[in-house]
Design an enzyme around this catalytic site. Structure first.
Site, PDB file in Angstrom:
ATOM      1  CB  SER A   1      -0.685   0.047   1.275  1.00  0.00           C
ATOM      2  OG  SER A   1      -1.301   1.365   1.355  1.00  0.00           O
TER       3      SER A   1
ATOM      4  CE1 TYR B   1      -4.170  -2.509   5.293  1.00  0.00           C
ATOM      5  CE2 TYR B   1      -3.315  -0.416   4.443  1.00  0.00           C
ATOM      6  CZ  TYR B   1      -3.869  -1.535   4.369  1.00  0.00           C
ATOM      7  OH  TYR B   1      -4.455  -1.766   2.894  1.00  0.00           O
TER       8      TYR B   1
END
Lengths: 77, 245
Positions: B139, B152
């Site tokens: 990401s 995350y």
């Protein structure tokens, strides 16, 4: 030489592309036969398949020489 | 170009927006696809949509025994796994100072540790066949960080480091390991954002819009293709210019 040793030797010769005479009892895969660490992983995979056994990671680490391999496989199979 | 006929691909998170599109794209390129995810219904719906060359392989990635079993199930179903796409991911956002151990660990477990285990599980076959493609979906926040996403972004940055190390180890065996780092993509995960959050995000995206799942899938298709054989250890950023890395 035992049947196990012959079969192990054949795999080592084929996989590492070395002369059969160089694959002696005390020949180290990495130091004497030119294997890199990933080659040793692949050799163990090939042994597992040839002999229908499972060689756990901690045991695989102790297999450094041709003699080690023959001894381990003879005891395991 | 980018023909995957005769190849087999295992895709995690195939029940989600991006994973589903990755599966559709690899399937359209000729691959046999193994669709993995936690929820069976969307997987079966996708399998029905795609038709032949499709296998449904449900797996809860927070259950490590199930994770270890997944590559074996995929190989049983498809004969091999030539392409692994670690796409599944969860979020449990919280301010760092309030983040519990459980919020941290669950995200690391599913997003990073499960990916590691799946890589390990498919490598044996790839090493033997001297061909393999691993694509880890990271990401943009793995590179830039994001408030509220300490867990995350750690997991997503971890995927990039893991991909590079593994890429080194297996490059000589015809196996490539790469990451794709999406920016803001229209999915269920980003639909949860408020309009205010969305407009402030779009202010940071030079392209001026959110990305589409198909734009991520196209990047995965490229990295999975025979044409990308010389590309390994890299991260392909697909983010509309939001972070130019």
């Amino acid at each position: 030489m035992s049947d196990v040793a012959d079969r192990v030797k054949k795999i080592v010769v084929e996989h590492l592309g070395v002369e059969e005479e160089k694959v002696t009892e005390n020949a180290s895969f990495i130091d004497d036969l030119g294997a890199d660490s990933l080659d040793t992983v692949e050799l163990v995979m090939a042994f597992e398949e040839e002999f229908g056994i499972e060689i756990p990671d901690d045991a695989a680490e102790t297999i450094q020489t041709f003699g080690d391999a023959v001894k381990f496989i003879s005891e395991a199979s | 170009m980018f023909d995957l006929t005769g190849k087999t691909a295992l895709i995690t998170g195939a029940s989600g927006g991006i994973g589903g599109e990755i599966a559709r794209t690899l399937h359209a390129a000729g691959a046999t696809v193994g669709l993995s995810g936690t929820r069976v219904e969307p997987l079966e719906a996708l399998a029905a949509e795609l038709g032949e060359r499709t296998h449904v392989l449900p797996c809860n990635l927070s259950d490590f025994e199930a994770v270890d079993a997944l590559p074996k199930q995929a190989i049983e179903a498809m004969g091999s796994v030539d392409i692994l796409v670690n796409n599944a991911g969860i979020t449990r956002d919280n301010l760092f100072m309030r983040m519990s151990h459980d919020e941290w660990q669950s995200v690391i477990d599913v997003n990073l540790t499960a990916a590691m285990k799946l890589c390990k599980g498919v490598l044996r076959g790839m090493m033997k066949s001297r061909w393999g493609r691993i694509v880890n979906i990271s990401s943009v926040v793995g590179a830039t960080g994001n408030p509220g996403q300490g867990n995350y972004s750690a997991a997503k940055a971890g995927l990039i480091g893991m991909s590079k190390s593994l890429a080194y180890e297996v490059a000589s065996r015809g196996i490539t390991v790469n990451a794709v780092a999406p920016g803001f993509i229209t999915t269920a995960m980003t639909e949860k954002l408020t309009d205010d959050q969305k407009s402030s995000i779009l202010g940071q995206v030079p392209a001026g819009r959110m990305g589409e799942p198909s734009e991520i899938a196209a990047a995965v298709l490229y990295l999975a293709s025979p044409e990308a054989a010389y590309v390994t250890g890299t991260t392909l950023h697909v983010n509309g210019g939001m972070a130019m890395l």
